[in-house]
Write an enzyme that holds these catalytic residues in place. Structure first.
Site, PDB file in Angstrom:
ATOM      1  NE  ARG A 113      10.507  43.562   3.002  1.00 26.65           N
ATOM      2  CZ  ARG A 113      10.973  44.389   2.232  1.00 26.65           C
ATOM      3  NH1 ARG A 113      11.729  45.462   2.632  1.00 26.65           N
ATOM      4  NH2 ARG A 113      10.885  44.331   0.891  1.00 26.65           N
ATOM      5  CG  LEU A 114      11.550  40.762  10.448  1.00 20.92           C
ATOM      6  CD1 LEU A 114      11.022  39.343  11.089  1.00 20.92           C
ATOM      7  CD2 LEU A 114      13.022  40.946  10.552  1.00 20.92           C
ATOM      8  CG  HIS A 115       5.591  43.185  10.778  1.00 24.88           C
ATOM      9  ND1 HIS A 115       5.485  42.050   9.672  1.00 24.88           N
ATOM     10  CD2 HIS A 115       4.729  42.872  11.468  1.00 24.88           C
ATOM     11  CE1 HIS A 115       4.576  41.417   9.854  1.00 24.88           C
ATOM     12  NE2 HIS A 115       3.741  41.886  10.977  1.00 24.88           N
ATOM     13  CG  LEU A 116      10.008  45.852  16.523  1.00 25.58           C
ATOM     14  CD1 LEU A 116      10.212  44.662  17.431  1.00 25.58           C
ATOM     15  CD2 LEU A 116      11.228  46.883  16.691  1.00 25.58           C
TER      16      LEU A 116
END
Length: 208
Positions: A113-116
């Site tokens: 999951r993409l995460h900033l």
């Protein structure tokens, strides 16, 4: 505000089992734990980082099932802007200055999951205990939000970098994020960065 549910692109039994059990899907599981949520929008959720690498460190994840930067398309510009806006909102509601923080994404992350990452520049944390914990936040492995957004707008995608390039950055020298100081020893760098760090109050929104 009514929010959209988190989604997964693949609902096959094998994928469901991975999400439930495999370590790489830990962030996806944390999305469903509201005790970790700091704030959310219809597109994204801000959660605590359970192993913070600085005094203040949290993550913003999309509800949409996107695992890496390289799955982004031009249609996701608004999503990245929403994630960044949510990050700024959490900081401001905590009474801190956004200039104290770095906002960015890792190249080749291990977690799904993409995460900033939203991380304060002090890097003062007992969880920062391996040398690569420094290099992945203080080299080009850490791509700033602005750089990612600009590349996506210009090319419609984020280009993959060679594994050898990323490995060289990960294993390279530890560079101070304030001055030109370099070292190969993490404890030496932690002592050095403390010289640049001013004590300040704990951010209320991020307290355990």
């Amino acid at each position: 505000m009514e929010t959209a549910p988190c989604t997964m692109a693949n609902s096959e039994p094998e994928t469901a089992q991975l999400v439930t059990e495999h370590w790489s899907y830990q962030l996806v599981r944390e999305l469903n734990d509201e005790s970790l949520h700091l704030k959310s929008t219809i597109k994204s959720i801000a959660i605590r980082d359970l192993y913070p690498k600085a005094r203040y460190h949290f993550l913003v994840l999309p509800r949409k099932d996107i695992n890496t930067l390289h799955e982004l398309s031009i249609d996701d510009v608004a999503l990245l802007e929403d994630m960044y806006g949510l990050a700024q909102s959490v900081i401001k509601e905590g009474g801190l200055d956004t200039k104290q923080f770095n906002f960015g994404y890792h190249l080749k992350p291990h977690m799904k999951r993409l995460h900033l990452h939203v991380i304060s520049k002090d890097f003062d944390s007992p969880c920062l205990k391996r040398r690569h914990h420094w290099t992945i936040f203080n080299s080009d492995i850490f791509q700033s939000h602005d750089a990612v957004l600009a590349e996506l707008k210009m090319h419609g995608k984020i280009y993959e970098r060679p594994d050898a390039y990323i490995a060289a950055l990960r294993n390279g020298p530890l560079k101070c994020n304030v001055c030109l100081y370099e070292t190969d020893n993490l404890q030496t760098m932690k002592k050095h960065i403390a010289v640049h760090t001013k004590p300040h109050l704990m951010l209320p929104a991020l307290r355990q």
